[in-house]
Design an enzyme around this catalytic site. Sequence first.
Site, PDB file in Angstrom:
ATOM      1  N   CYS A  27       0.641  -5.087   7.196  1.00  0.00           N
ATOM      2  CA  CYS A  27       0.757  -4.044   8.111  1.00  0.00           C
ATOM      3  C   CYS A  27       1.583  -4.568   9.337  1.00  0.00           C
ATOM      4  O   CYS A  27       2.333  -3.931  10.055  1.00  0.00           O
ATOM      5  CB  CYS A  27      -0.619  -3.549   8.540  1.00  0.00           C
ATOM      6  N   CYS A  56       0.809  -1.142  -0.131  1.00  0.00           N
ATOM      7  CA  CYS A  56       0.211   0.027   0.059  1.00  0.00           C
ATOM      8  C   CYS A  56       0.964   1.491   0.074  1.00  0.00           C
ATOM      9  O   CYS A  56       0.396   2.231  -0.247  1.00  0.00           O
ATOM     10  CB  CYS A  56      -0.905   0.046   1.349  1.00  0.00           C
TER      11      CYS A  56
HETATM   12 FE1  FES Z   1      -1.451   0.284   4.531  1.00  0.00          FE
HETATM   13 FE2  FES Z   1      -2.305  -1.341   6.727  1.00  0.00          FE
HETATM   14  S1  FES Z   1      -3.229  -0.934   4.482  1.00  0.00           S
HETATM   15  S2  FES Z   1      -0.290  -0.020   6.367  1.00  0.00           S
END
Ligand code: FES
Length: 114
Positions: free
Chosen positions: A94, A25
Amino acid sequence: MDHFLNPRNVGSVDGPTGMAENEDCGDVATISLRVDGEQIVEARFQTTGCSGAIACCSAVTELLTGSALQVASELTAEDVIDYLDGLPTDKRGCAKMAAMAGLKAVRDALGAGD
Ligand code: FES
């Protein structure tokens, strides 16, 4: 959920620091440490990430605080997930980001760099 709603140890300290990115992400997390001898006495975090990242970084700071550097150098994403009593599958990246930021900070403290 508690670690997202009431994150522990937000902020930074002037000391060994590690930063990591979640390649899925593009979010980042930074963990910084205050170390006394071989022991981590304070850990703080900052992140641009999601609710899972906030919870995971909060968990990492609690796992690291009070740990010996050598013990902390074994930290894994699984340790973080276990500490939170589980995490949705889509949030595993994450947890990896948070653990890696913590590990990089520990390696910085040990003088091992990235
Ligand atoms: Fe980006 Fe969790 S979705 S750090």
